[in-house]
Design a protein around this motif. Structure first.
Motif, mmCIF file in Angstrom:
data_model
loop_
_atom_site.group_PDB
_atom_site.id
_atom_site.type_symbol
_atom_site.label_atom_id
_atom_site.label_comp_id
_atom_site.label_asym_id
_atom_site.label_seq_id
_atom_site.Cartn_x
_atom_site.Cartn_y
_atom_site.Cartn_z
ATOM 1 N N VAL A 5 -6.115 -41.433 29.822
ATOM 2 C CA VAL A 5 -6.836 -41.213 28.570
ATOM 3 C C VAL A 5 -8.235 -40.722 28.895
ATOM 4 O O VAL A 5 -8.922 -41.281 29.752
ATOM 5 C CB VAL A 5 -6.903 -42.500 27.733
ATOM 6 C CG1 VAL A 5 -7.735 -42.277 26.470
ATOM 7 C CG2 VAL A 5 -5.499 -42.959 27.367
ATOM 8 N N GLY A 6 -8.617 -39.677 28.233
ATOM 9 C CA GLY A 6 -9.937 -39.105 28.435
ATOM 10 C C GLY A 6 -10.732 -39.079 27.148
ATOM 11 O O GLY A 6 -10.169 -39.036 26.057
ATOM 12 N N TRP A 7 -12.037 -39.123 27.321
ATOM 13 C CA TRP A 7 -12.938 -38.932 26.185
ATOM 14 C C TRP A 7 -13.629 -37.583 26.335
ATOM 15 O O TRP A 7 -14.101 -37.221 27.422
ATOM 16 C CB TRP A 7 -13.973 -40.051 26.114
ATOM 17 C CG TRP A 7 -13.421 -41.325 25.564
ATOM 18 C CD1 TRP A 7 -12.986 -42.405 26.270
ATOM 19 C CD2 TRP A 7 -13.223 -41.639 24.184
ATOM 20 N NE1 TRP A 7 -12.530 -43.379 25.414
ATOM 21 C CE2 TRP A 7 -12.666 -42.934 24.126
ATOM 22 C CE3 TRP A 7 -13.469 -40.974 22.989
ATOM 23 C CZ2 TRP A 7 -12.350 -43.573 22.928
ATOM 24 C CZ3 TRP A 7 -13.150 -41.597 21.796
ATOM 25 C CH2 TRP A 7 -12.597 -42.879 21.760
ATOM 26 N N PHE A 8 -13.665 -36.884 25.226
ATOM 27 C CA PHE A 8 -14.254 -35.560 25.157
ATOM 28 C C PHE A 8 -15.263 -35.559 24.012
ATOM 29 O O PHE A 8 -15.193 -36.404 23.115
ATOM 30 C CB PHE A 8 -13.177 -34.512 24.863
ATOM 31 C CG PHE A 8 -12.079 -34.446 25.892
ATOM 32 C CD1 PHE A 8 -11.119 -35.452 25.978
ATOM 33 C CD2 PHE A 8 -12.001 -33.385 26.765
ATOM 34 C CE1 PHE A 8 -10.098 -35.391 26.922
ATOM 35 C CE2 PHE A 8 -10.990 -33.311 27.715
ATOM 36 C CZ PHE A 8 -10.039 -34.318 27.786
ATOM 37 N N ARG A 9 -16.161 -34.605 24.048
ATOM 38 C CA ARG A 9 -17.074 -34.463 22.919
ATOM 39 C C ARG A 9 -17.413 -32.996 22.715
ATOM 40 O O ARG A 9 -17.371 -32.201 23.650
ATOM 41 C CB ARG A 9 -18.334 -35.295 23.117
ATOM 42 C CG ARG A 9 -19.189 -34.915 24.322
ATOM 43 C CD ARG A 9 -20.312 -35.935 24.495
ATOM 44 N NE ARG A 9 -21.176 -35.615 25.607
ATOM 45 C CZ ARG A 9 -22.175 -36.384 26.026
ATOM 46 N NH1 ARG A 9 -22.446 -37.528 25.394
ATOM 47 N NH2 ARG A 9 -22.921 -36.014 27.053
#
Length: 128
Positions: free
Chosen positions: A34-38
């Motif tokens: 799981v990755g967080w992006f913005r």
């Protein structure tokens, strides 16, 4: 139906904290990186933190290292992002993404182009 839902965004003053959640339904996050992006206005979406599918190893970009912490609760099928010492430049729409198996073997969870499941995003605004 496979779905990721982000929550926890909002307006916060510089130096404040927020905790984002990425809840999965329709599949089990245990086997997924799981990755967080913005994505800030006028900029491309960028990955900045992830947690692997295998040993829970984590990655942070230099821009968030020491301030943000990613974690997962497999029992709740949810990944969290604790964000501390927020800065105005952290203002963006935050997305979580998932991909099966990334981070196991020789792969790394920050292979951002591999992510293929996405949430709808949650707005984070850091302003006084």
């Amino acid at each position: 139906q496979v779905q990721l839902v982000e929550s926890g965004g909002g307006l916060v003053q510089p130096g404040g904290s927020l905790r984002l959640s990425c809840a999965a339904s329709g599949f089990t996050l245990d086997y997924y990186a799981v990755g967080w992006f913005r994505q800030a206005p006028g900029k491309e979406r960028e990955g900045f933190s992830c947690i692997s599918s295998s040993d829970g190893s984590t990655y942070y970009s230099d821009s968030v290292k020491g301030r943000f912490t990613i974690s997962r609760d497999n029992a709740k099928n949810t990944v969290y992002l604790q964000m501390n010492s927020l800065k105005p430049e952290d203002t963006a729409v935050y997305y979580c993404g998932a991909v099966p198996g990334l981070g196991s073997g020789s792969s790394v969870c920050y292979a951002w182009n591999e992510y293929d499941y996405w949430g709808q995003g949650t707005q984070v605004t850091v302003s006084s």
